[in-house]
Write a protein that holds these residues in place. Structure first.
Motif, PDB file in Angstrom:
ATOM      1  N   SER A 225       0.824  -1.206   0.000  1.00  0.00           N
ATOM      2  CA  SER A 225       0.000   0.000   0.000  1.00  0.00           C
ATOM      3  C   SER A 225       0.856   1.253   0.000  1.00  0.00           C
ATOM      4  O   SER A 225       2.027   1.224   0.351  1.00  0.00           O
TER       5      SER A 225
ATOM      6  N   GLY B 275       0.550   4.856   1.728  1.00  0.00           N
ATOM      7  CA  GLY B 275      -0.187   5.598   2.739  1.00  0.00           C
ATOM      8  C   GLY B 275      -0.632   6.983   2.304  1.00  0.00           C
ATOM      9  O   GLY B 275      -1.613   7.511   2.819  1.00  0.00           O
ATOM     10  N   GLU B 276       0.052   7.573   1.344  1.00  0.00           N
ATOM     11  CA  GLU B 276      -0.313   8.906   0.881  1.00  0.00           C
ATOM     12  C   GLU B 276      -1.486   8.885  -0.094  1.00  0.00           C
ATOM     13  O   GLU B 276      -2.371   9.725  -0.034  1.00  0.00           O
ATOM     14  N   THR B 277      -1.479   7.915  -1.019  1.00  0.00           N
ATOM     15  CA  THR B 277      -2.530   7.869  -2.045  1.00  0.00           C
ATOM     16  C   THR B 277      -3.657   6.898  -1.710  1.00  0.00           C
ATOM     17  O   THR B 277      -4.684   6.903  -2.371  1.00  0.00           O
ATOM     18  N   LEU B 278      -3.441   6.048  -0.695  1.00  0.00           N
ATOM     19  CA  LEU B 278      -4.372   4.992  -0.287  1.00  0.00           C
ATOM     20  C   LEU B 278      -4.490   3.866  -1.310  1.00  0.00           C
ATOM     21  O   LEU B 278      -5.318   2.978  -1.165  1.00  0.00           O
ATOM     22  N   GLU B 279      -3.653   3.887  -2.348  1.00  0.00           N
ATOM     23  CA  GLU B 279      -3.643   2.795  -3.314  1.00  0.00           C
ATOM     24  C   GLU B 279      -3.117   1.545  -2.609  1.00  0.00           C
ATOM     25  O   GLU B 279      -2.127   1.597  -1.890  1.00  0.00           O
TER      26      GLU B 279
ATOM     27  N   THR C  15      -7.690  -0.605  -2.757  1.00  0.00           N
ATOM     28  CA  THR C  15      -7.829   0.843  -2.828  1.00  0.00           C
ATOM     29  C   THR C  15      -9.306   1.205  -2.651  1.00  0.00           C
ATOM     30  O   THR C  15     -10.167   0.583  -3.279  1.00  0.00           O
ATOM     31  N   PRO C  16      -9.621   2.211  -1.799  1.00  0.00           N
ATOM     32  CA  PRO C  16     -11.017   2.628  -1.678  1.00  0.00           C
ATOM     33  C   PRO C  16     -11.568   3.080  -3.037  1.00  0.00           C
ATOM     34  O   PRO C  16     -10.859   3.683  -3.834  1.00  0.00           O
TER      35      PRO C  16
ATOM     36  N   ASN D 178     -12.486  -1.508  -5.512  1.00  0.00           N
ATOM     37  CA  ASN D 178     -12.165  -2.232  -4.276  1.00  0.00           C
ATOM     38  C   ASN D 178     -12.688  -3.662  -4.357  1.00  0.00           C
ATOM     39  O   ASN D 178     -13.808  -3.888  -4.789  1.00  0.00           O
TER      40      ASN D 178
END
Length: 118
Positions: free
Chosen positions: A52, A54-58, A107-108, A112
């Motif tokens: 993952s 953490g900055e882009t949530l990918e 990823t949201p 997903n």
């Protein structure tokens, strides 16, 4: 960030710092402190990687099989990388070569839980 997850009788998850991806999509992980992970793999051969940003949530969950090696150019590369980082105080003992069998989007959003083709 990558996290390796294995399971036999008790779950185990560890972050990994020494990692790479080959041109053919295999994941490489240098073994510095993977004793429990390796023991679990000997028991059932199952591993999952959560990767993952953490900055882009990918994010992705990768389910796969793994092979452990203790010599060769991949191991030599990790040994040098670890030794350089720890100024000779630690080294890699080997490497996991992980072959993805399933990749799932974490990823949201609309994709997903979508399984990606390999």
């Amino acid at each position: 960030m990558w996290y390796l997850a294995t399971y036999v009788e008790e779950p185990n998850a560890v972050p990994v710092a020494f990692k790479d991806v080959t041109d053919d999509g295999k994941l490489l992980v240098g073994d510095v402190f993977l004793e429990t992970t390796l023991n679990n793999l000997k028991e059932n051969g199952k591993i999952a990687v959560s990767a993952s940003n953490g900055e882009t949530l990918e994010g992705y969950q990768i389910k796969e099989s793994a092979e452990y090696i203790t010599e060769g150019p991949i191991v030599d590369t990790f040994k040098k990388l670890v030794s350089d980082m720890f100024h000779g105080g630690a080294t890699a003992k080997g490497a996991l070569i992980i072959t993805p069998e399933k990749v799932i989007v974490t990823t949201p959003g609309a994709d997903n839980k979508k399984e990606l083709p390999l």
